[in-house]
Design a protein around this motif. Structure first.
Motif, PDB file in Angstrom:
ATOM      1  N   VAL A 155     -54.456   9.602  42.605  1.00 27.95           N
ATOM      2  CA  VAL A 155     -52.985   9.526  42.684  1.00 27.95           C
ATOM      3  C   VAL A 155     -52.555   8.270  43.700  1.00 27.95           C
ATOM      4  CG1 VAL A 155     -50.820  10.335  43.875  1.00 27.95           C
ATOM      5  CG2 VAL A 155     -52.344  12.029  42.478  1.00 27.95           C
ATOM      6  N   LEU A 156     -53.517   8.184  44.986  1.00 28.62           N
ATOM      7  CA  LEU A 156     -53.025   6.945  45.631  1.00 28.62           C
ATOM      8  C   LEU A 156     -53.641   5.735  44.911  1.00 28.62           C
ATOM      9  CD1 LEU A 156     -52.290   6.177  48.525  1.00 28.62           C
ATOM     10  CD2 LEU A 156     -54.624   6.450  49.278  1.00 28.62           C
ATOM     11  N   LEU A 157     -54.676   5.698  44.404  1.00 27.53           N
ATOM     12  CA  LEU A 157     -55.074   4.543  43.800  1.00 27.53           C
ATOM     13  C   LEU A 157     -54.239   3.991  42.883  1.00 27.53           C
ATOM     14  CD1 LEU A 157     -58.919   5.162  43.799  1.00 27.53           C
ATOM     15  CD2 LEU A 157     -58.011   3.693  45.046  1.00 27.53           C
ATOM     16  N   VAL A 158     -53.719   4.934  41.879  1.00 28.29           N
ATOM     17  CA  VAL A 158     -52.858   4.486  40.867  1.00 28.29           C
ATOM     18  C   VAL A 158     -51.492   3.936  41.482  1.00 28.29           C
ATOM     19  CG1 VAL A 158     -51.244   5.476  38.901  1.00 28.29           C
ATOM     20  CG2 VAL A 158     -53.599   6.278  39.254  1.00 28.29           C
ATOM     21  N   LEU A 159     -51.047   4.691  42.644  1.00 27.74           N
ATOM     22  CA  LEU A 159     -49.962   4.023  43.206  1.00 27.74           C
ATOM     23  C   LEU A 159     -50.268   2.606  43.801  1.00 27.74           C
ATOM     24  CD1 LEU A 159     -48.586   7.318  45.053  1.00 27.74           C
ATOM     25  CD2 LEU A 159     -47.456   6.216  43.149  1.00 27.74           C
ATOM     26  N   ILE A 160     -51.442   2.590  44.394  1.00 24.65           N
ATOM     27  CA  ILE A 160     -51.711   1.102  44.782  1.00 24.65           C
ATOM     28  C   ILE A 160     -51.799   0.222  43.907  1.00 24.65           C
ATOM     29  CG2 ILE A 160     -53.504  -0.144  45.799  1.00 24.65           C
ATOM     30  CD1 ILE A 160     -54.187   2.314  47.596  1.00 24.65           C
ATOM     31  N   ALA A 161     -52.407   0.580  42.531  1.00 24.80           N
ATOM     32  CA  ALA A 161     -52.435  -0.426  41.423  1.00 24.80           C
ATOM     33  C   ALA A 161     -51.057  -0.758  40.819  1.00 24.80           C
ATOM     34  CB  ALA A 161     -53.358   0.218  40.330  1.00 24.80           C
ATOM     35  N   ALA A 162     -50.183   0.233  40.982  1.00 25.38           N
ATOM     36  CA  ALA A 162     -48.701  -0.061  40.402  1.00 25.38           C
ATOM     37  C   ALA A 162     -47.927  -1.123  41.340  1.00 25.38           C
ATOM     38  CB  ALA A 162     -48.107   1.326  40.446  1.00 25.38           C
ATOM     39  N   GLY A 163     -48.364  -1.446  42.668  1.00 24.66           N
ATOM     40  CA  GLY A 163     -48.035  -2.215  43.450  1.00 24.66           C
ATOM     41  C   GLY A 163     -47.189  -1.648  44.770  1.00 24.66           C
ATOM     42  N   LEU A 164     -47.480  -0.444  44.993  1.00 28.73           N
ATOM     43  CA  LEU A 164     -47.221   0.322  46.413  1.00 28.73           C
ATOM     44  C   LEU A 164     -48.198  -0.199  47.432  1.00 28.73           C
ATOM     45  CD1 LEU A 164     -45.506   2.012  44.237  1.00 28.73           C
ATOM     46  CD2 LEU A 164     -45.685   3.647  45.846  1.00 28.73           C
ATOM     47  N   PRO A 165     -47.330  -0.666  48.498  1.00 31.14           N
ATOM     48  CA  PRO A 165     -48.406  -1.289  49.564  1.00 31.14           C
ATOM     49  C   PRO A 165     -48.689  -0.248  50.549  1.00 31.14           C
ATOM     50  CG  PRO A 165     -46.086  -1.391  50.287  1.00 31.14           C
ATOM     51  CD  PRO A 165     -45.932  -0.930  48.817  1.00 31.14           C
ATOM     52  N   LEU A 166     -49.809   0.546  49.871  1.00 31.89           N
ATOM     53  CA  LEU A 166     -50.458   1.894  50.449  1.00 31.89           C
ATOM     54  C   LEU A 166     -51.677   1.550  50.957  1.00 31.89           C
ATOM     55  CD1 LEU A 166     -49.029   4.643  48.226  1.00 31.89           C
ATOM     56  CD2 LEU A 166     -47.879   3.889  50.229  1.00 31.89           C
ATOM     57  N   ALA A 167     -52.516   0.310  50.412  1.00 34.95           N
ATOM     58  CA  ALA A 167     -53.805   0.362  51.013  1.00 34.95           C
ATOM     59  C   ALA A 167     -53.459  -0.285  52.649  1.00 34.95           C
ATOM     60  CB  ALA A 167     -54.428  -0.826  50.079  1.00 34.95           C
ATOM     61  N   LEU A 202     -52.817  -4.797  41.486  1.00 33.70           N
ATOM     62  CA  LEU A 202     -54.022  -4.883  40.887  1.00 33.70           C
ATOM     63  C   LEU A 202     -55.024  -5.962  41.913  1.00 33.70           C
ATOM     64  CD1 LEU A 202     -53.076  -4.802  37.310  1.00 33.70           C
ATOM     65  CD2 LEU A 202     -54.102  -2.989  38.455  1.00 33.70           C
ATOM     66  N   GLY A 203     -54.502  -6.959  42.565  1.00 35.24           N
ATOM     67  CA  GLY A 203     -55.401  -7.675  43.174  1.00 35.24           C
ATOM     68  C   GLY A 203     -56.212  -7.180  44.117  1.00 35.24           C
ATOM     69  N   VAL A 204     -55.676  -6.023  44.705  1.00 34.32           N
ATOM     70  CA  VAL A 204     -56.494  -5.265  45.747  1.00 34.32           C
ATOM     71  C   VAL A 204     -57.804  -4.878  45.001  1.00 34.32           C
ATOM     72  CG1 VAL A 204     -56.433  -3.017  47.004  1.00 34.32           C
ATOM     73  CG2 VAL A 204     -54.503  -4.242  46.951  1.00 34.32           C
ATOM     74  N   PHE A 205     -57.936  -4.686  43.823  1.00 35.43           N
ATOM     75  CA  PHE A 205     -59.113  -4.233  43.044  1.00 35.43           C
ATOM     76  C   PHE A 205     -59.791  -5.397  42.733  1.00 35.43           C
ATOM     77  CE2 PHE A 205     -55.882  -0.823  43.121  1.00 35.43           C
ATOM     78  CZ  PHE A 205     -56.721   0.305  43.239  1.00 35.43           C
ATOM     79  N   THR A 206     -59.461  -6.560  42.901  1.00 35.77           N
ATOM     80  CA  THR A 206     -60.334  -7.659  42.434  1.00 35.77           C
ATOM     81  C   THR A 206     -60.953  -8.390  43.922  1.00 35.77           C
ATOM     82  OG1 THR A 206     -58.489  -9.196  42.381  1.00 35.77           O
ATOM     83  CG2 THR A 206     -58.906  -7.910  40.575  1.00 35.77           C
ATOM     84  N   GLY A 207     -60.778  -7.635  44.767  1.00 36.29           N
ATOM     85  CA  GLY A 207     -61.188  -8.303  46.234  1.00 36.29           C
ATOM     86  C   GLY A 207     -62.615  -7.968  46.483  1.00 36.29           C
ATOM     87  N   PRO A 208     -63.133  -8.225  47.700  1.00 34.37           N
ATOM     88  CA  PRO A 208     -64.432  -7.738  48.267  1.00 34.37           C
ATOM     89  C   PRO A 208     -64.538  -6.371  48.304  1.00 34.37           C
ATOM     90  CG  PRO A 208     -63.680  -9.844  49.621  1.00 34.37           C
ATOM     91  CD  PRO A 208     -62.546  -9.257  48.441  1.00 34.37           C
ATOM     92  N   SER A 209     -63.496  -5.542  48.804  1.00 37.20           N
ATOM     93  CA  SER A 209     -63.255  -4.221  49.357  1.00 37.20           C
ATOM     94  C   SER A 209     -63.064  -3.606  48.053  1.00 37.20           C
ATOM     95  CB  SER A 209     -62.225  -4.003  50.205  1.00 37.20           C
ATOM     96  OG  SER A 209     -61.147  -4.385  49.616  1.00 37.20           O
ATOM     97  N   ALA A 210     -63.081  -3.990  46.844  1.00 37.04           N
ATOM     98  CA  ALA A 210     -62.653  -3.357  45.567  1.00 37.04           C
ATOM     99  C   ALA A 210     -63.729  -2.108  45.440  1.00 37.04           C
ATOM    100  CB  ALA A 210     -62.470  -4.190  44.493  1.00 37.04           C
TER     101      ALA A 210
END
Length: 199
Positions: free
Chosen positions: A65-77, A84-92
């Motif tokens: 649920v959290l990962l989907v919300l992050i992918a949707a653009g919510l600033p929860l990371a 989606l950019g969060v999932f293309t960086g070094p910490s993905a």
């Protein structure tokens, strides 16, 4: 039917609470040690807590649920990041590793019976939320960072002391929670689900 609806509502509530908890633990932000591209955050501790208290599939669902919300653009990371950019960086890889990490942690705790020891909780966190997450995170870090797998693994050692502390704190908190609220034990969740389903 009413019992099953009650269990479903309890499950949704627990999943939502732990998804929110993991998100809240990202509020303090991130800490980059020695200039590492992958930051240190408290959110891993939230994943550990989800695993040891919710059990395998509920913990995985909370993380999903959290990962989907992050992918949707919510600033929860951690650090207020989202999209989606969060999932293309070094910490993905580490983020993606939260999902199987929480599931494995919960699975190990479930096999500890109605009263898993603090040591078992600690080891479950180490195997699931350290070992499994590193297993996903290190290769992606190496790929995105343009370094060898060995170099990425060596660089990840900087996270280990903090993760050991988080695992220890999680085990102590979870053990205290389970003593105060026996129904918080994942094995008990499983028994209640089986009895509700008539199996």
């Amino acid at each position: 039917m009413k019992k099953q609806r009650g269990f479903a509502m309890q499950t949704l509530a627990r999943v939502a609470v732990f998804a929110a908890l993991i998100a809240v633990l990202g509020v303090p932000g991130t800490l980059n040690v020695f200039g590492a591209a992958v930051p240190i955050t408290l959110q891993t501790m939230g994943v550990m807590l989800a695993g040891v208290i919710l059990g395998s599939w509920r913990a995985a669902l909370a993380v999903l649920v959290l990962l989907v919300l992050i992918a949707a653009g919510l600033p929860l990371a951690a650090g207020g990041r989202g999209g989606l950019g969060v999932f293309t960086g070094p910490s993905a890889g580490f983020l993606i590793g939260w999902l199987p990490g929480a599931a494995v942690t919960g699975w190990l705790v479930e096999r500890g019976g109605r009263s898993p020891s603090t040591l078992r909780l600690f080891l479950a966190c180490l195997i699931g939320c350290v070992g499994v997450i590193y297993l996903f995170g290190i290769p992606v870090w190496a790929l995105v960072g343009g370094m060898s797998l060995g170099a990425a693994a060596l660089s990840s050692l900087v996270f280990l002391p903090g993760d050991l502390i988080k695992a220890g704190l999680t085990a102590v908190v979870a053990r205290g929670t389970q003593r105060a609220y026996p129904d918080a034990v994942p094995a008990v969740h499983q028994e209640r689900v089986r009895s509700a389903g008539g199996r």
